[in-house]
Design an enzyme around this catalytic site. Structure first.
Site, PDB file in Angstrom:
ATOM      1  N   LYS B  22      10.841   7.773   4.357  1.00 47.63           N
ATOM      2  CA  LYS B  22      12.161   7.421   3.825  1.00 47.63           C
ATOM      3  C   LYS B  22      12.033   6.845   2.417  1.00 47.63           C
ATOM      4  O   LYS B  22      12.824   7.172   1.533  1.00 47.63           O
ATOM      5  CB  LYS B  22      12.826   6.396   4.741  1.00 47.63           C
ATOM      6  CG  LYS B  22      14.188   5.962   4.242  1.00 47.63           C
ATOM      7  CD  LYS B  22      14.827   4.921   5.120  1.00 47.63           C
ATOM      8  CE  LYS B  22      14.335   3.531   4.790  1.00 47.63           C
ATOM      9  NZ  LYS B  22      15.170   2.471   5.377  1.00 47.63           N
ATOM     10  N   ASN B  23      11.023   6.007   2.213  1.00 43.10           N
ATOM     11  CA  ASN B  23      10.895   5.340   0.911  1.00 43.10           C
ATOM     12  C   ASN B  23      10.471   6.288  -0.202  1.00 43.10           C
ATOM     13  O   ASN B  23      10.501   5.922  -1.375  1.00 43.10           O
ATOM     14  CB  ASN B  23       9.923   4.163   1.006  1.00 43.10           C
ATOM     15  CG  ASN B  23      10.521   3.023   1.819  1.00 43.10           C
ATOM     16  OD1 ASN B  23      11.724   2.972   2.020  1.00 43.10           O
ATOM     17  ND2 ASN B  23       9.667   2.139   2.299  1.00 43.10           N
ATOM     18  N   ARG B  93      20.618  -0.987  -0.114  1.00 41.69           N
ATOM     19  CA  ARG B  93      20.232  -1.528  -1.422  1.00 41.69           C
ATOM     20  C   ARG B  93      19.556  -0.478  -2.306  1.00 41.69           C
ATOM     21  O   ARG B  93      19.606  -0.565  -3.527  1.00 41.69           O
ATOM     22  CB  ARG B  93      19.293  -2.724  -1.225  1.00 41.69           C
ATOM     23  CG  ARG B  93      19.952  -3.863  -0.465  1.00 41.69           C
ATOM     24  CD  ARG B  93      18.944  -4.935  -0.138  1.00 41.69           C
ATOM     25  NE  ARG B  93      18.611  -5.732  -1.305  1.00 41.69           N
ATOM     26  CZ  ARG B  93      19.270  -6.815  -1.693  1.00 41.69           C
ATOM     27  NH1 ARG B  93      20.306  -7.225  -0.990  1.00 41.69           N
ATOM     28  NH2 ARG B  93      18.909  -7.492  -2.752  1.00 41.69           N
ATOM     29  N   CYS B 117      23.184  -9.969  -3.577  1.00 44.11           N
ATOM     30  CA  CYS B 117      22.162  -9.790  -4.599  1.00 44.11           C
ATOM     31  C   CYS B 117      22.623 -10.482  -5.869  1.00 44.11           C
ATOM     32  O   CYS B 117      23.306  -9.895  -6.684  1.00 44.11           O
ATOM     33  CB  CYS B 117      21.937  -8.304  -4.865  1.00 44.11           C
ATOM     34  SG  CYS B 117      20.777  -7.986  -6.162  1.00 44.11           S
ATOM     35  N   ARG B 122      15.177 -11.377  -9.572  1.00 43.04           N
ATOM     36  CA  ARG B 122      14.266 -10.674 -10.464  1.00 43.04           C
ATOM     37  C   ARG B 122      14.206  -9.155 -10.305  1.00 43.04           C
ATOM     38  O   ARG B 122      14.275  -8.455 -11.303  1.00 43.04           O
ATOM     39  CB  ARG B 122      12.873 -11.278 -10.327  1.00 43.04           C
ATOM     40  CG  ARG B 122      12.807 -12.579 -11.069  1.00 43.04           C
ATOM     41  CD  ARG B 122      11.496 -13.263 -10.898  1.00 43.04           C
ATOM     42  NE  ARG B 122      11.211 -13.994 -12.118  1.00 43.04           N
ATOM     43  CZ  ARG B 122      10.201 -13.718 -12.903  1.00 43.04           C
ATOM     44  NH1 ARG B 122       9.382 -12.740 -12.599  1.00 43.04           N
ATOM     45  NH2 ARG B 122       9.996 -14.411 -13.985  1.00 43.04           N
ATOM     46  N   ASP B 306       4.190  -3.826   5.159  1.00 46.15           N
ATOM     47  CA  ASP B 306       4.976  -3.169   6.209  1.00 46.15           C
ATOM     48  C   ASP B 306       4.165  -2.867   7.471  1.00 46.15           C
ATOM     49  O   ASP B 306       4.713  -2.339   8.448  1.00 46.15           O
ATOM     50  CB  ASP B 306       5.601  -1.867   5.674  1.00 46.15           C
ATOM     51  CG  ASP B 306       6.826  -2.147   4.808  1.00 46.15           C
ATOM     52  OD1 ASP B 306       7.341  -3.281   4.856  1.00 46.15           O
ATOM     53  OD2 ASP B 306       7.261  -1.233   4.094  1.00 46.15           O
ATOM     54  N   VAL B 328       3.070 -10.895   0.228  1.00 44.36           N
ATOM     55  CA  VAL B 328       4.042 -10.084  -0.512  1.00 44.36           C
ATOM     56  C   VAL B 328       5.462 -10.632  -0.364  1.00 44.36           C
ATOM     57  O   VAL B 328       6.166 -10.827  -1.352  1.00 44.36           O
ATOM     58  CB  VAL B 328       3.977  -8.607  -0.066  1.00 44.36           C
ATOM     59  CG1 VAL B 328       5.013  -7.770  -0.813  1.00 44.36           C
ATOM     60  CG2 VAL B 328       2.578  -8.047  -0.297  1.00 44.36           C
ATOM     61  N   ARG B 398      16.668   2.326  11.262  1.00 46.98           N
ATOM     62  CA  ARG B 398      16.685   2.507   9.806  1.00 46.98           C
ATOM     63  C   ARG B 398      15.378   3.075   9.282  1.00 46.98           C
ATOM     64  O   ARG B 398      15.345   3.634   8.192  1.00 46.98           O
ATOM     65  CB  ARG B 398      16.945   1.170   9.096  1.00 46.98           C
ATOM     66  CG  ARG B 398      18.367   0.705   9.216  1.00 46.98           C
ATOM     67  CD  ARG B 398      18.604  -0.402   8.246  1.00 46.98           C
ATOM     68  NE  ARG B 398      18.906   0.137   6.928  1.00 46.98           N
ATOM     69  CZ  ARG B 398      19.880  -0.296   6.153  1.00 46.98           C
ATOM     70  NH1 ARG B 398      20.647  -1.267   6.565  1.00 46.98           N
ATOM     71  NH2 ARG B 398      20.087   0.227   4.973  1.00 46.98           N
TER      72      ARG B 398
END
Lengths: 123, 418
Positions: B22-23, B93, B117, B122, B306, B328, B398
Site C-alpha cells: 500500500k505504501n 493522510r 495536523c 514538521r 512497522d 522511530v 487498512r
C-alpha cells in the site's frame, strides 16, 4: 463519418444486450470502457421500450450476465447506471449469473450491496 | 463493527501470496497525475485507502478503470480540478501526496490538511518548505495548502528530518521541474525506490533513490506507462513471524527477500530456518519454540518500526527475555498493554519494551489500537489458548489485504464476525 459508423458497429459486435423472453435479457461480450457507450445506448433503448409497453411488460427485469467474457469497472458503472435509471422508472432490475471477475470488481468498488450481488448468488 | 475471532493453537503450514505494498501503491497512484498518457498499475492491494485514493483522483478528473485482475488504469489527460477536499483528506493522510504532482503539472494545488495536523508539525512543513525551495508560492489558509508556481525550478533541498512521504512528494514535483533538484537526507525506504522506478518508466530522470541523496533532472513531460507495484514487505514479514510463533512452516510467494534483510536476520536469530528464492521466502520453525531476540527500530535498511509489534508478540512466547527499543515513533507500545491481558510479560520503560517469554498466552477479548498493533494481536491470538476476539479491526483492514482468508489458507482457525 463512415469510419466512425464502422467502428461503432464493430464495438456493438463486441458486446450485446438482447431480449431472450419477456423481462429476461442477456448481456454478452466484453463489458469494458470501449463497449460501455454502445451498451449504454442499447440499455436506454430497452428501458424506454419497457416504459412504453408497460401494460404488457413485467415491472421486474432480469439481465443474465453469464455471457460477459471480459469486464472492468467501466462495466460496473454501466450496471449501476441501469439500476438507477430502472429505479427512477419504478422497475426492479436484477442481475444474475455474475461472472466471478465482474463480482470481484464490484467488491473492490464496494458496490456489491447496490448491485445486490450476494442476493443474486444465493437466491 | 467487524471483529476477528481466532482459536489459537494451530501450527501454520502452507503458502500465501504477498499483496502489493500500500505504501508504494499510494504515491504511485498520485504520480499518475504527472502523466499525459494512460498508466496501468498492477499488483495494487485491495484496501480502503486505495479506493479512497481512486475517489480522490476521480474528483480531480482522472479517469479510472479497474480491470479483472484488479489492475488500475489511470488517465490524467483531462484533469478538471486541483483541489483535494477535506472530506477525503481527513480519512487518509497520504492524500497530501497529490500536492507535488498537481503543482508540478498544473501549476496549482489546493490540498486540505488532514484533521489534527497542526501546521508547524514538521513532516508537512518539510513538504511545503521543499516546494518553496523550488520556487512555489505556498500559503496555508483555512485548513488548506494553496500552492502556485508557473514552473517549479530545480533546487538543492536538505530535509531536516527523514520523511518518506516528504521525499516522495518532492521527488514527484521535481520530476517536472526546470533543472536539477537534489534532495539531501532523503528517505531510503524501498517504497521510495519503487516510486522512482515508476517515475523513470514514465520518462523521469531520477538517480540515487535508495540513498540519502536523490538527484532529479527535471523533464518537460512524462508519459503513461505500465507498472507492477512492489510486494508488501511488512505483510510478508508478518506471515513469516506467524510461522515462527506457531512452530510452523510458511512460504510467502510473490515477494522479495532483499526488502527484508533485517527481519530475516532476526528470524534466523530466533531459531527459524529461513530460505529464499526467486520471488519467495520460507520460514520453517520445525515445531520449535522461538528464542527471544533484541530489536532496535530505525529507518531503512535497519529494522523497520512497522515490524516491531510483531516481534514483541514473538518475544512474548519465546524462550528467554529480550528488549525491543523503538526509536522511530513515540507511543508505539499500545499492543503491549493488550498482550499483557493475554498473559504476556512485557514491561515498558520509555521507548523500550522488556519482554520475558511465557510458555503460553491465554485468549482474551482485546482491542486493536493501530495497524501494526492489531497485527501483533492477531499473532498473539494464533498461539493463545482459547478463542481471542479482536475488536476494532478496521485498523487491520487498512493495511492487510484479506488477512483472515490468508491465515485460514495457512491452517489458522480464524474468522470475521459482525
Amino acid at each position: 463519418m463512415r469510419h466512425r459508423q464502422a467502428e461503432q458497429a464493430a464495438t456493438e459486435r463486441l458486446a450485446t444486450l438482447t431480449e431472450i423472453s419477456p423481462g429476461q435479457f442477456e448481456l454478452k461480450g466484453a463489458l469494458i470502457l470501449s463497449t460501455v457507450p454502445s451498451l449504454a445506448r442499447q440499455g436506454a433503448r430497452l428501458l424506454k421500450a419497457v416504459r412504453t409497453k408497460r401494460d404488457s411488460t413485467p415491472l421486474a427485469l432480469e439481465i443474465d450476465l453469464s455471457g460477459v467474457k471480459r469486464s472492468s469497472s467501466a462495466g460496473i458503472a454501466l450496471l449501476l447506471d441501469w439500476v438507477d435509471q430502472a429505479g427512477s422508472d419504478g422497475i426492479d432490475l436484477q442481475f444474475r449469473n455474475w461472472p466471478e471477475a465482474l463480482a470481484r470488481i464490484a467488491s473492490f468498488s464496494n458496490v456489491e450491496g447496490l448491485l445486490r450481488i450476494e442476493a443474486a448468488q444465493h437466491g | 463493527m467487524d471483529k476477528l475471532l481466532i482459536s489459537g493453537g494451530a501450527r501454520l503450514d502452507g503458502e500465501v501470496r504477498a499483496s502489493g505494498a500500500k505504501n508504494a501503491a499510494l504515491p504511485i497512484m498520485a504520480a499518475t497525475l504527472l502523466a499525459d498518457g494512460i498508466c496501468s498499475l498492477t499488483n495494487v492491494p485491495h484496501l480502503r485507502d486505495i479506493t479512497t485514493t481512486m475517489e480522490l483522483l476521480g474528483r480531480l478528473g482522472v479517469q479510472l478503470t479497474v480491470d479483472e485482475r484488479m489492475g488500475i488504469q489511470a488517465d490524467a489527460r483531462e484533469v478538471t480540478s486541483v483541489e483535494a477536499p477535506y472530506e477525503l483528506v481527513k480519512t487518509m493522510r497520504a492524500s497530501i501526496l497529490v500536492l507535488g504532482p498537481l503543482l508540478a503539472r498544473f501549476g496549482a494545488a489546493d490540498v486540505s490538511l488532514p484533521g489534527g495536523c497542526a501546521i508547524g508539525a514538521r513532516p508537512v512543513n518539510i513538504h511545503l518548505d521543499g516546494l518553496r525551495a523550488m520556487g512555489a508560492e505556498v500559503r496555508v489558509e483555512n485548513g488548506f495548502v494553496h500552492a502556485r508556481a508557473k514552473r517549479l525550478q530545480g533546487a538543492r533541498f536538505v530535509m531536516d528530518m527523514v520523511t518518506v512521504t516528504g521525499t516522495e512528494n518532492l521527488m514527484m514535483a521535481a520530476a517536472l521541474a526546470d533543472g536539477e533538484t537534489v534532495l539531501e537526507n532523503a528517505a531510503r525506504e524501498p517504497e521510495v525506490v519503487d516510486l522512482a522506478q515508476f517515475l523513470n518508466r514514465m520518462g523521469a530522470r531520477i538517480s540515487g533513490a535508495g540513498t540519502d541523496s536523490i538527484h532529479i533532472q527535471g523533464v518537460e513531460r512524462l508519459a503513461g506507462t505500465d507498472y507492477a507495484v512492489m510486494p508488501d514487505r511488512i505483510e510478508t514479514g508478518t506471515y513469516l513471524v506467524a510461522a515462527a510463533m506457531t512452530g510452523g512452516r510458511v512460504r510467502v510467494r510473490d515477494t522479495r527477500a532483499d526488502l527484508l534483510d533485517a527481519v530475516l536476520m532476526k528470524l534466523r536469530e530466533a531459531g527459524a530456518q529461513v530460505s529464499t528464492g526467486e520471488g519467495w521466502i520460507e520460514v520453517d520453525m520445525q515445531g520449535k519454540r522461538p528464542r527471544a531476540v533484541d530489536i532496535q527500530t530505525a529507518p531503512h535498511p535497519a529494522f523497520p518500526t512497522d515490524m516491531q509489534a510483531q516481534f514483541c508478540a514473538l518475544n512474548s512466547i519465546a524462550e528467554g527475555a529480550a528488549t525491543v527499543k523503538e526509536t522511530v515513533f513515540e507511543n508505539r507500545f499500545m499492543h503491549a498493554l493488550e498482550m499483557q491481558r493475554m498473559g504476556a510479560d512485557i514491561r515498558i520503560e520509555g521507548n523500550v519494551a522488556i519482554c520475558r517469554g511465557v510458555e503460553r498466552l491465554t485468549a482474551a477479548p482485546v482491542m486493536a489500537t493501530d495497524l501494526r498493533a492489531s497485527a501483533s494481536l492477531v499473532l498473539a491470538g494464533l498461539v493463545a489458548e482459547g478463542d481471542t476476539l479482536i475488536d476494532r479491526i478496521y485498523h487491520i483492514d487498512r493495511g492487510y489485504d484479506n488477512i483472515e482468508e490468508k491465515f485460514a489458507t495457512l491452517g489458522a482457525v480464524i474468522r470475521r464476525v459482525h
